[in-house]
Design a protein around this motif. Structure first.
Motif, PDB file in Angstrom:
ATOM      1  N   TYR A 255      -4.510  11.219  -7.312  1.00  0.00           N
ATOM      2  CA  TYR A 255      -3.342  10.447  -6.878  1.00  0.00           C
ATOM      3  C   TYR A 255      -2.165  11.358  -6.534  1.00  0.00           C
ATOM      4  CZ  TYR A 255       0.298   6.812  -7.104  1.00  0.00           C
ATOM      5  OH  TYR A 255       1.344   5.960  -6.822  1.00  0.00           O
ATOM      6  N   ASN A 256      -1.853  12.278  -7.428  1.00  0.00           N
ATOM      7  CA  ASN A 256      -0.705  13.159  -7.204  1.00  0.00           C
ATOM      8  C   ASN A 256      -0.973  14.208  -6.136  1.00  0.00           C
ATOM      9  OD1 ASN A 256       0.854  11.879  -9.208  1.00  0.00           O
ATOM     10  ND2 ASN A 256      -0.106  13.102 -10.816  1.00  0.00           N
ATOM     11  N   GLY A 257      -2.264  14.383  -5.793  1.00  0.00           N
ATOM     12  CA  GLY A 257      -2.617  15.365  -4.779  1.00  0.00           C
ATOM     13  C   GLY A 257      -2.549  14.853  -3.356  1.00  0.00           C
ATOM     14  N   MET A 258      -2.294  13.538  -3.184  1.00  0.00           N
ATOM     15  CA  MET A 258      -2.142  13.006  -1.830  1.00  0.00           C
ATOM     16  C   MET A 258      -0.892  13.582  -1.174  1.00  0.00           C
ATOM     17  SD  MET A 258      -2.959   8.927  -2.356  1.00  0.00           S
ATOM     18  CE  MET A 258      -4.518   8.369  -3.050  1.00  0.00           C
ATOM     19  N   THR A 259      -0.928  13.711   0.128  1.00  0.00           N
ATOM     20  CA  THR A 259       0.289  14.101   0.838  1.00  0.00           C
ATOM     21  C   THR A 259       1.335  13.010   0.633  1.00  0.00           C
ATOM     22  OG1 THR A 259      -0.315  13.006   2.903  1.00  0.00           O
ATOM     23  CG2 THR A 259      -1.077  15.291   2.599  1.00  0.00           C
ATOM     24  N   PRO A 260       2.625  13.335   0.680  1.00  0.00           N
ATOM     25  CA  PRO A 260       3.656  12.300   0.503  1.00  0.00           C
ATOM     26  C   PRO A 260       3.510  11.137   1.476  1.00  0.00           C
ATOM     27  CG  PRO A 260       4.642  14.481   0.377  1.00  0.00           C
ATOM     28  CD  PRO A 260       3.209  14.691   0.799  1.00  0.00           C
ATOM     29  N   ILE A 265       1.679   5.294   2.054  1.00  0.00           N
ATOM     30  CA  ILE A 265       0.816   4.255   2.632  1.00  0.00           C
ATOM     31  C   ILE A 265      -0.094   3.660   1.560  1.00  0.00           C
ATOM     32  CG2 ILE A 265      -1.021   3.790   4.303  1.00  0.00           C
ATOM     33  CD1 ILE A 265       0.171   6.047   6.034  1.00  0.00           C
ATOM     34  N   PHE A 266      -0.669   4.536   0.748  1.00  0.00           N
ATOM     35  CA  PHE A 266      -1.559   4.092  -0.332  1.00  0.00           C
ATOM     36  C   PHE A 266      -0.834   3.122  -1.255  1.00  0.00           C
ATOM     37  CE2 PHE A 266      -3.371   4.363  -4.551  1.00  0.00           C
ATOM     38  CZ  PHE A 266      -4.745   4.350  -4.339  1.00  0.00           C
ATOM     39  N   ASP A 267       0.380   3.481  -1.691  1.00  0.00           N
ATOM     40  CA  ASP A 267       1.141   2.635  -2.606  1.00  0.00           C
ATOM     41  C   ASP A 267       1.463   1.276  -1.973  1.00  0.00           C
ATOM     42  OD1 ASP A 267       1.105   4.603  -4.527  1.00  0.00           O
ATOM     43  OD2 ASP A 267       3.142   5.308  -4.134  1.00  0.00           O
ATOM     44  N   ALA A 268       1.797   1.285  -0.701  1.00  0.00           N
ATOM     45  CA  ALA A 268       2.131   0.035  -0.006  1.00  0.00           C
ATOM     46  C   ALA A 268       0.910  -0.875   0.071  1.00  0.00           C
ATOM     47  CB  ALA A 268       2.675   0.333   1.389  1.00  0.00           C
ATOM     48  N   GLU A 269      -0.242  -0.308   0.398  1.00  0.00           N
ATOM     49  CA  GLU A 269      -1.458  -1.124   0.503  1.00  0.00           C
ATOM     50  C   GLU A 269      -1.903  -1.622  -0.867  1.00  0.00           C
ATOM     51  OE1 GLU A 269      -2.613  -2.306   3.151  1.00  0.00           O
ATOM     52  OE2 GLU A 269      -1.416  -1.108   4.536  1.00  0.00           O
ATOM     53  N   TRP A 270      -1.697  -0.805  -1.913  1.00  0.00           N
ATOM     54  CA  TRP A 270      -2.055  -1.253  -3.256  1.00  0.00           C
ATOM     55  C   TRP A 270      -1.154  -2.412  -3.693  1.00  0.00           C
ATOM     56  CZ3 TRP A 270      -5.145  -2.467  -6.755  1.00  0.00           C
ATOM     57  CH2 TRP A 270      -4.722  -2.737  -8.050  1.00  0.00           C
ATOM     58  N   SER A 271       0.131  -2.347  -3.372  1.00  0.00           N
ATOM     59  CA  SER A 271       1.050  -3.432  -3.708  1.00  0.00           C
ATOM     60  C   SER A 271       0.619  -4.729  -3.028  1.00  0.00           C
ATOM     61  CB  SER A 271       2.476  -3.058  -3.290  1.00  0.00           C
ATOM     62  OG  SER A 271       3.386  -4.079  -3.639  1.00  0.00           O
ATOM     63  N   LYS A 272       0.212  -4.633  -1.771  1.00  0.00           N
ATOM     64  CA  LYS A 272      -0.292  -5.813  -1.060  1.00  0.00           C
ATOM     65  C   LYS A 272      -1.537  -6.362  -1.759  1.00  0.00           C
ATOM     66  CE  LYS A 272       1.236  -4.324   3.544  1.00  0.00           C
ATOM     67  NZ  LYS A 272       0.758  -3.868   4.892  1.00  0.00           N
ATOM     68  N   THR A 273      -2.359  -5.468  -2.268  1.00  0.00           N
ATOM     69  CA  THR A 273      -3.602  -5.875  -2.924  1.00  0.00           C
ATOM     70  C   THR A 273      -3.323  -6.689  -4.182  1.00  0.00           C
ATOM     71  OG1 THR A 273      -4.785  -3.973  -2.041  1.00  0.00           O
ATOM     72  CG2 THR A 273      -5.741  -5.049  -3.975  1.00  0.00           C
ATOM     73  N   MET A 274      -2.351  -6.261  -4.981  1.00  0.00           N
ATOM     74  CA  MET A 274      -2.004  -7.031  -6.180  1.00  0.00           C
ATOM     75  C   MET A 274      -1.540  -8.437  -5.814  1.00  0.00           C
ATOM     76  SD  MET A 274      -0.215  -4.416  -8.915  1.00  0.00           S
ATOM     77  CE  MET A 274       0.907  -3.572  -7.799  1.00  0.00           C
ATOM     78  N   THR A 275      -0.739  -8.538  -4.747  1.00  0.00           N
ATOM     79  CA  THR A 275      -0.271  -9.851  -4.290  1.00  0.00           C
ATOM     80  C   THR A 275      -1.428 -10.694  -3.774  1.00  0.00           C
ATOM     81  OG1 THR A 275       1.895  -8.934  -3.714  1.00  0.00           O
ATOM     82  CG2 THR A 275       1.281 -11.023  -2.688  1.00  0.00           C
ATOM     83  N   GLU A 276      -2.296 -10.065  -2.990  1.00  0.00           N
ATOM     84  CA  GLU A 276      -3.441 -10.786  -2.431  1.00  0.00           C
ATOM     85  C   GLU A 276      -4.369 -11.285  -3.539  1.00  0.00           C
ATOM     86  OE1 GLU A 276      -6.940  -8.704  -0.603  1.00  0.00           O
ATOM     87  OE2 GLU A 276      -6.163  -9.640   1.223  1.00  0.00           O
ATOM     88  N   HIS A 277      -4.606 -10.433  -4.533  1.00  0.00           N
ATOM     89  CA  HIS A 277      -5.480 -10.825  -5.633  1.00  0.00           C
ATOM     90  C   HIS A 277      -4.904 -12.017  -6.381  1.00  0.00           C
ATOM     91  CE1 HIS A 277      -6.831 -10.750  -9.858  1.00  0.00           C
ATOM     92  NE2 HIS A 277      -8.006 -10.443  -9.326  1.00  0.00           N
ATOM     93  N   THR A 278      -3.588 -12.023  -6.606  1.00  0.00           N
ATOM     94  CA  THR A 278      -2.950 -13.132  -7.308  1.00  0.00           C
ATOM     95  C   THR A 278      -3.137 -14.436  -6.534  1.00  0.00           C
ATOM     96  OG1 THR A 278      -1.300 -11.641  -8.255  1.00  0.00           O
ATOM     97  CG2 THR A 278      -0.770 -13.984  -8.250  1.00  0.00           C
ATOM     98  N   THR A 279      -2.989 -14.371  -5.209  1.00  0.00           N
ATOM     99  CA  THR A 279      -3.196 -15.557  -4.376  1.00  0.00           C
ATOM    100  C   THR A 279      -4.633 -16.042  -4.468  1.00  0.00           C
ATOM    101  OG1 THR A 279      -1.467 -14.854  -2.831  1.00  0.00           O
ATOM    102  CG2 THR A 279      -3.063 -16.461  -2.024  1.00  0.00           C
ATOM    103  N   LEU A 280      -5.592 -15.106  -4.393  1.00  0.00           N
ATOM    104  CA  LEU A 280      -7.004 -15.471  -4.512  1.00  0.00           C
ATOM    105  C   LEU A 280      -7.290 -16.083  -5.879  1.00  0.00           C
ATOM    106  CD1 LEU A 280      -8.732 -12.347  -2.901  1.00  0.00           C
ATOM    107  CD2 LEU A 280      -8.795 -14.689  -2.016  1.00  0.00           C
ATOM    108  N   TRP A 281      -6.686 -15.485  -6.919  1.00  0.00           N
ATOM    109  CA  TRP A 281      -6.936 -15.976  -8.272  1.00  0.00           C
ATOM    110  C   TRP A 281      -6.475 -17.426  -8.421  1.00  0.00           C
ATOM    111  CZ3 TRP A 281      -9.666 -13.837 -12.176  1.00  0.00           C
ATOM    112  CH2 TRP A 281      -9.645 -14.532 -13.386  1.00  0.00           C
ATOM    113  N   LYS A 282      -5.303 -17.722  -7.905  1.00  0.00           N
ATOM    114  CA  LYS A 282      -4.775 -19.083  -8.015  1.00  0.00           C
ATOM    115  C   LYS A 282      -5.649 -20.080  -7.251  1.00  0.00           C
ATOM    116  CE  LYS A 282       0.073 -17.766  -8.728  1.00  0.00           C
ATOM    117  NZ  LYS A 282       1.448 -17.780  -8.164  1.00  0.00           N
ATOM    118  N   LYS A 283      -6.115 -19.689  -6.074  1.00  0.00           N
ATOM    119  CA  LYS A 283      -6.989 -20.571  -5.297  1.00  0.00           C
ATOM    120  C   LYS A 283      -8.315 -20.812  -6.015  1.00  0.00           C
ATOM    121  CE  LYS A 283      -5.212 -19.517  -0.666  1.00  0.00           C
ATOM    122  NZ  LYS A 283      -5.526 -18.911   0.659  1.00  0.00           N
TER     123      LYS A 283
END
Length: 336
Positions: A255-260, A265-283
């Protein structure tokens, strides 16, 4: 022995896959990309698998193929405890792990796994994304274990369900044998709610409910239906005594070895994933509730104040240090 052999083969295949597009960051140089191997203990139909697979697809597109995620479901790479060690030593890049597993590495994680800590799924996920609350906790394993906690995936509200009749107040559980996970806190939790906590392997619960060895159990609605417990325990009390949580771990050097730029980008996509998972879970939860009702399950509300009052000593007794209390209070303030 055969299962162990198959797991070793799977780990070997995962390592081969991971090294085909890898430029190692262990030397201190930024990594230019690789296929991240991710271990999951759920099946291909579970919201976690769906959300994490889509995470890999989005990441690959956003990174022009430099980074990708390959999800290995069904404990293919091993049970959670052994996979955490594989992530720690870098043999596997990422893994989903339950809160009870991380408590063994840092007891402060236990604060997030206490009954009534989170008032709802939305409260839980807002805290998990708030670095001012959990940032230090989520990096606490980096120096000793080379593990970074990226965030979490909700396990949803956990409720009581029984075979013999509706539960509306703690006194209704008197004398009832209720299955719990093999956790001191969970045992205290069910005993405090009025039941007789009975630790048991998850795979044995259906037969135990069917035969009368157990009177009930506690879990989220999705597991209640997918494990067919609705066939043998027709009464669900909406106690919402605990909002469960899985954590996403990544090897810290990776994780810390990724380029800045890539890490952003990785952090942004992971944040979207947590939101998406929550939506899927509720459905999926709404779908599971409907399926359970169609099969004859009776859901009922409870005296929530009475259950919360019964659980208060368990919570207070588990906050063993000023740091635990500070973390718990910060979580409660986030719900105001």
């Amino acid at each position: 022995m055969k299962m162990r052999f198959l797991r070793l083969c799977a780990v070997g295949l995962a390592l081969l896959l991971a090294t085909t597009a890898c430029s190692s960051g262990v030397s201190g140089k930024a990594e230019t990309g690789k296929t991240l191997v991710l271990s999951l203990n759920q099946s291909e139909t579970h919201p976690s698998y769906i959300a994490l697979t889509e995470f890999g697809e989005r990441l690959k597109a956003a990174m022009d193929g430099r980074w990708d995620v390959k999800v290995y479901p069904n404990e293919t790479l091993g049970a959670q405890q052994e996979v955490i060690q594989l992530v720690s030593d870098g043999s596997v890049d990422m893994a989903v792990a339950s809160g009870t597993q991380l408590e063994n590495l840092n007891p402060h994680f236990g604060v997030l796994n206490l009954p009534t800590t989170f008032k709802s799924i939305d409260h839980q996920m807002s805290v998990i994304k708030d670095k001012s609350i959990v940032g230090d906790l989520f990096t606490s394993l980096e120096a000793s274990k080379h593990l970074t906690v990226l965030g979490g995936l909700t396990q949803g509200d956990r409720n009581l369900y029984t075979a013999t009749g509706p539960i509306k107040k703690p006194a209704d559980l008197h004398g009832m044998k209720i299955r719990v996970q093999e956790s001191d806190v969970h045992i205290k939790m069910v005993n405090a709610m009025g039941g007789s906590a009975t630790p048991m392997s998850y795979g044995e619960v259906y037969t135990a409910l069917q035969s009368g060895v157990l009177d009930g159990a506690e879990n989220n609605e999705i597991s209640y239906v997918t494990q067919h417990h609705n066939e043998v325990a027709k009464y669900v009390a909406r106690t919402r005594h605990l909002v469960g949580l899985d954590y996403m771990l990544i090897n810290s050097e990776t994780y810390n070895g990724m380029t800045p730029e890539d890490r952003k980008i990785f952090d942004a996509e992971w944040s979207k994933t947590m939101t998406e998972h929550t939506t899927l879970w509720k459905k999926d939860t709404a779908r599971a509730i409907q399926q359970a009702e169609d099969s004859g399950t009776k859901f009922n509300d409870v005296d929530k104040a009475a259950f919360d009052k019964a659980l208060a000593p368990v919570v207070n007794g588990s906050l063993k240090s000023p740091a635990d209390r500070e973390l718990y209070d910060a979580i409660q303030e986030a719900n105001q």
